[in-house]
Enzyme design. Structure first.
Site, PDB file in Angstrom:
ATOM      1  N   ARG A 102      -1.702   5.758   4.849  1.00  0.00           N
ATOM      2  CA  ARG A 102      -0.466   6.437   5.217  1.00  0.00           C
ATOM      3  C   ARG A 102       0.721   5.945   4.386  1.00  0.00           C
ATOM      4  O   ARG A 102       1.537   6.727   3.899  1.00  0.00           O
ATOM      5  CB  ARG A 102      -0.172   6.207   6.713  1.00  0.00           C
ATOM      6  CG  ARG A 102      -1.046   7.007   7.672  1.00  0.00           C
ATOM      7  CD  ARG A 102      -2.517   6.646   7.654  1.00  0.00           C
ATOM      8  NE  ARG A 102      -2.748   5.234   7.951  1.00  0.00           N
ATOM      9  CZ  ARG A 102      -3.841   4.561   7.601  1.00  0.00           C
ATOM     10  NH1 ARG A 102      -4.792   5.143   6.893  1.00  0.00           N
ATOM     11  NH2 ARG A 102      -3.988   3.284   7.922  1.00  0.00           N
ATOM     12  N   CYS A 139      -1.692   3.111  15.150  1.00  0.00           N
ATOM     13  CA  CYS A 139      -1.164   2.905  13.796  1.00  0.00           C
ATOM     14  C   CYS A 139       0.265   3.415  13.798  1.00  0.00           C
ATOM     15  O   CYS A 139       0.500   4.605  14.033  1.00  0.00           O
ATOM     16  CB  CYS A 139      -1.996   3.656  12.758  1.00  0.00           C
ATOM     17  SG  CYS A 139      -1.259   3.661  11.103  1.00  0.00           S
ATOM     18  N   THR A 193       2.499   3.646  11.255  1.00  0.00           N
ATOM     19  CA  THR A 193       2.841   4.510  10.126  1.00  0.00           C
ATOM     20  C   THR A 193       2.283   5.915  10.307  1.00  0.00           C
ATOM     21  O   THR A 193       2.905   6.903   9.896  1.00  0.00           O
ATOM     22  CB  THR A 193       2.320   3.904   8.810  1.00  0.00           C
ATOM     23  OG1 THR A 193       2.666   2.522   8.753  1.00  0.00           O
ATOM     24  CG2 THR A 193       2.923   4.616   7.612  1.00  0.00           C
ATOM     25  N   THR A 235       5.407  -1.544   7.918  1.00  0.00           N
ATOM     26  CA  THR A 235       5.103  -1.227   6.524  1.00  0.00           C
ATOM     27  C   THR A 235       6.303  -0.547   5.886  1.00  0.00           C
ATOM     28  O   THR A 235       7.143   0.053   6.576  1.00  0.00           O
ATOM     29  CB  THR A 235       3.886  -0.292   6.418  1.00  0.00           C
ATOM     30  OG1 THR A 235       4.230   0.977   6.988  1.00  0.00           O
ATOM     31  CG2 THR A 235       2.671  -0.873   7.116  1.00  0.00           C
ATOM     32  N   LYS A 293      -4.992  -7.001   6.818  1.00  0.00           N
ATOM     33  CA  LYS A 293      -5.942  -5.916   6.561  1.00  0.00           C
ATOM     34  C   LYS A 293      -7.177  -6.410   5.809  1.00  0.00           C
ATOM     35  O   LYS A 293      -8.216  -5.743   5.809  1.00  0.00           O
ATOM     36  CB  LYS A 293      -5.276  -4.773   5.793  1.00  0.00           C
ATOM     37  CG  LYS A 293      -4.466  -3.837   6.695  1.00  0.00           C
ATOM     38  CD  LYS A 293      -3.994  -2.616   5.948  1.00  0.00           C
ATOM     39  CE  LYS A 293      -3.243  -1.652   6.874  1.00  0.00           C
ATOM     40  NZ  LYS A 293      -4.138  -0.950   7.809  1.00  0.00           N
ATOM     41  N   CYS A 319       3.579  -2.742  12.858  1.00  0.00           N
ATOM     42  CA  CYS A 319       2.313  -2.390  12.212  1.00  0.00           C
ATOM     43  C   CYS A 319       1.242  -2.931  13.143  1.00  0.00           C
ATOM     44  O   CYS A 319       1.317  -4.097  13.561  1.00  0.00           O
ATOM     45  CB  CYS A 319       2.199  -3.022  10.825  1.00  0.00           C
ATOM     46  SG  CYS A 319       0.542  -2.849  10.102  1.00  0.00           S
TER      47      CYS A 319
END
Length: 473
Positions: free
Chosen positions: A282, A316, A318, A360, A402, A433
């Site tokens: 994204r 999520c 984003t 993010t 991540k 995030c």
């Protein structure tokens, strides 16, 4: 238009007999344009075999479920299941389906209620399995049930090489059933109920010999045509668009479980997860116009919708930049994590609180948090560019969350941004995030620059919102 599904194959002849009786019923012939019938029969190794053990029962359950599930996909209104043994697990089937299966025993009970007085004798001719399962005793409590003594001959008449299931409706099979009916009549049974649906095929030849055997298939058909369509009540099922990212999905599910007031397994919420890590990144799309994730997200949502989810959660932050485009094309709601987070902060701390956003760069660039906060009269602090790089490193770096890390370098990187926002007066930090809470398991606050700063974990807040929704449907 009424659409009926008929489960064939659990007795080939009985399924065909029931289907034919539906087609030739007066209600259908006079209003053919109002009915749509779907008959499904698939290869089934025990199609004409007697039900003898647990493995046979499981096989029958799976067959019935698979066929009913196919009807559900075709938006059938009602399902007819012409098999007495299968009605022993009808409640299990119904729990897993969103379409109603009409209960054959309910149809027979309704008929008997209008035919007999309480405590009258009712003759029952059933298979070994149905007789042992005491299904008739469960449903026909108001009557005295009588079974013939020639059980082995009944089984031979139905399942033997020259039996009814093999297409022999005359000869020795008919004679065995005739003798059983005579015995029941001699004991005072005014009504004889066949607990094997194939026996409906013998109603006419037995009538020619003076025996009135209840035509259970016809009664089932009449009941189906007369009964109202009542959708079964749905247990709440939460759909989760997963894989964005994978660890955050697991974290979210754990938080749903943790926040559910359950005393046993069955008290927990049904969840269906479409774990799709192949959805394009994204942030990469928002910042650099790389592959657009919108269609992949929409496709995943539609799959959750098809699986019977009543609401969708997307762990999520984003990804919520794309919800506005997706939501109008869905039949079920996406629970908006960002709205939930901002509402919580205002309720908990008021609008004057200083809030820092750790997210993010894609989330920040999209302004999706800012737009929601601004409408509620709340302002957000974001890291300056050099510290935003530290946030991104903590998420996407070689030692970032991540990449599977939740301690060490990623925490050090994020701490720099936290201290920066704290110095600027932040009193609450949004872990914007869904991987960031993995660095602070079970923490609701941290100490930064010598003062305690509250943490707002959108994943936990979304989980609590989903639990609340599930318990108040």
């Amino acid at each position: 238009m009424k659409t009926f599904g008929i489960v064939g194959g659990l007795g080939t002849l009985s399924g065909g007999d029931l289907f034919f009786k539906l087609l030739k019923s007066k209600a259908v012939l006079e209003n053919q344009q109002d009915f749509h019938f779907l008959f499904e029969q698939h290869p089934y190794q025990q199609m004409n075999a007697r039900l003898e053990n647990e493995a046979d029962l499981h096989s029958r359950k799976f067959y019935a479920y698979t066929t009913c599930k196919a009807f559900e996909a075709k938006q059938v209104d009602k399902v007819l299941l012409p098999c007495f043994a299968s009605h022993g697990f009808i409640d299990q089937l119904q729990t897993e389906l969103q379409i109603p299966i009409l209960n054959l025993f309910d149809a027979l009970s309704y008929y008997l209620k209008n035919t007999l007085k309480k405590d009258e004798k009712v003759g029952i001719i059933a298979s070994d399995y149905v007789k042992k399962s005491k299904l008739f005793s469960r449903y026909f409590k108001d009557y005295e049930l009588v079974f013939p003594s020639s059980q082995s001959l009944i089984m031979e008449a139905v399942y033997g090489p020259q039996g009814i299931k093999n297409g022999y409706l005359e000869g020795i099979s008919l004679e065995y059933i005739y003798q059983a009916c005579l015995e029941l009549e001699q004991t005072g049974c005014r009504v004889i109920v066949p607990g094997i649906t194939e026996l409906s095929l013998l109603c006419e030849p037995l009538a020619r010999r003076g025996i009135r055997l209840m035509d259970v298939n016809q009664i089932y058909v009449n009941y189906a045509l007369a009964s109202e369509i009542r959708k079964p009540s749905k247990e709440f099922k939460l759909g989760i668009l997963g894989g964005v990212g994978p660890a955050a999905t697991v974290d979210f599910m754990a938080k749903v479980i943790k926040n559910t007031p359950a005393q046993k397994d069955q008290d927990h919420i049904k969840m269906v997860v479409e774990q799709n890590p192949q959805i394009p990144d994204r942030t990469a799309h928002l910042l650099r116009n790389e592959a657009d994730p919108t269609l992949a997200m929409f496709s995943t949502c539609k799959q959750l919708e098809a699986e019977g989810a009543q609401a969708i959660a997307i762990p999520c932050n984003t990804a919520h930049a794309f919800i506005e485009a997706i939501q109008p094309h869905l039949r079920i709601p996406i629970i908006h994590m960002l709205h939930v987070t901002i509402e919580h902060i205002i309720k908990q701390y008021g609008k004057a609180v200083k809030v820092g956003l750790l997210a993010t760069s894609g989330t920040i660039e999209s302004q999706v948090y800012h737009e929601i906060a601004s409408k509620e009269g709340l302002s957000l602090l974001i890291p300056e560019p050099e510290f935003q790089k530290e946030v991104m490193a903590s998420i996407y770096g070689p030692k970032g969350v991540k990449a599977g890390f939740s301690k060490g370098q990623c925490v050090e990187d994020l701490t720099k941004a936290i201290d920066h926002l704290t110095q600027r007066g932040a009193e609450v930090l949004i872990l914007g995030c869904t991987e960031l809470p993995l660095m602070f398991p079970d923490q609701t606050s941290i100490v930064s620059q010598g003062k305690r700063v509250e943490l707002a974990d959108p994943t936990t807040l979304l989980a609590k919102k989903c639990v609340h929704l599930a318990l108040n449907v």
